[in-house]
Write a protein that holds these residues in place. Structure first.
Motif, PDB file in Angstrom:
ATOM      1  N   GLU A  23      -1.635   6.106  -2.172  1.00  0.00           N
ATOM      2  CA  GLU A  23      -0.232   5.809  -2.423  1.00  0.00           C
ATOM      3  C   GLU A  23       0.008   4.312  -2.563  1.00  0.00           C
ATOM      4  O   GLU A  23       0.813   3.871  -3.398  1.00  0.00           O
ATOM      5  CB  GLU A  23       0.634   6.390  -1.306  1.00  0.00           C
ATOM      6  N   LYS A  60      -0.915   3.224  -5.965  1.00  0.00           N
ATOM      7  CA  LYS A  60       0.111   3.632  -6.932  1.00  0.00           C
ATOM      8  C   LYS A  60       1.348   2.758  -6.831  1.00  0.00           C
ATOM      9  O   LYS A  60       1.964   2.390  -7.845  1.00  0.00           O
ATOM     10  CB  LYS A  60       0.481   5.100  -6.698  1.00  0.00           C
ATOM     11  N   GLU A  61       1.720   2.416  -5.578  1.00  0.00           N
ATOM     12  CA  GLU A  61       2.946   1.642  -5.351  1.00  0.00           C
ATOM     13  C   GLU A  61       2.705   0.137  -5.464  1.00  0.00           C
ATOM     14  O   GLU A  61       3.662  -0.638  -5.391  1.00  0.00           O
ATOM     15  CB  GLU A  61       3.504   1.985  -3.965  1.00  0.00           C
TER      16      GLU A  61
END
Length: 250
Positions: free
Chosen positions: A171, A174-175
């Motif tokens: 995550e 992705k962020e």
């Protein structure tokens, strides 16, 4: 990126792997913030680090209490101006067969081994997300990658930690928050974990195994060196899994 001047919060810091890691990181120039339930041990370890020329502070911390983790991170920022790393090391291991129905111990393992890690993650995530860097290191167990008779619930908490840490890594990528993760899977290491076992048959079996193949206290420093290695990598390098077996263990 050097360990030097990194601000590192360590839970389960009053003995064993946590203590060894705190002392090694401080020796290498990190500013360590120690959390555990035993204040006398935290005082002693903190003073040992200071006497050796290192920087350390501490706060009595119960990882099952989210506010305690938040306060530990607040202490790190107050004393040293930042938070760079959290090492979620606190854990318990009262193993027993599922049929023994030691449900109180099941709940304690979930509270410490899983919720305690989640509380640590929650305490640092706002800062790490805002500053777009940080590192979360967690002690899982070889029981988090293999199944063992007698370790059903313990292993379940450690399998969960494995998944949690990998999802955080994915995550973050992705962020684009640049949060690094590292999960450590120790096998038979002679720490205080065996003292938590109340089931007589399980205790007998684990004592026999650890006596036969368990890593000596000196080798606990090997785990500390793994943590040091993970932190010491460049910020754009994430070495995220380490399995550490005694050479004698099959």
């Amino acid at each position: 990126m050097s360990v030097e001047n990194k601000v590192v919060v360590i839970t389960g810091a009053s003995s064993g792997i946590g203590e060894a890691t705190a002392k090694l990181l401080a020796k290498n120039g990190a500013k360590v913030v120690l959390g555990a339930r035993r204040e006398n041990r935290l005082q002693e370890i903190s003073q040992d680090i200071k006497d050796a020329g290192g920087q350390a502070t501490y706060r009595v911390t119960d990882v099952t209490n989210p506010d305690d983790l938040k306060a530990l991170v607040t202490l790190a920022k107050k004393e040293y101006g930042a938070i760079d790393v959290i090492y979620n090391n606190a854990g318990i291991m009262p193993t027993s067969p599922i049929s023994a129905l030691k449900t109180d111990e099941w709940n304690m393992m979930i509270d410490v081994n899983l919720k305690g890690v989640l509380n640590g993650v929650a305490a640092v995530m706002p800062d790490f997300t805002t500053q777009k860097h940080g590192q979360i290191i967690t002690t899982s167990s070889v029981a988090g990658i293999k199944s063992f008779i007698g370790s059903g619930v313990y292993g379940a908490t450690k399998f969960a930690v494995r998944n949690l840490m990998e999802v955080i890594r994915m995550e973050s990528a992705k962020e684009q928050t640049n949060i690094r993760t590292a999960t450590i899977y120790p096998a038979a290491i002679n720490t205080e974990l065996l003292q938590h076992i109340t089931d007589e048959n399980s205790k007998e079996g684990m004592d026999k195994l650890y006596k036969s193949v368990g890593i000596t206290p000196d080798a606990i420093d090997a785990i500390a060196r793994v943590v040091n290695f993970a932190i010491d990598q460049p910020e754009d390098v994430n070495v995220n899994e380490f399995t550490v077996y005694p050479t004698k263990q099959g």
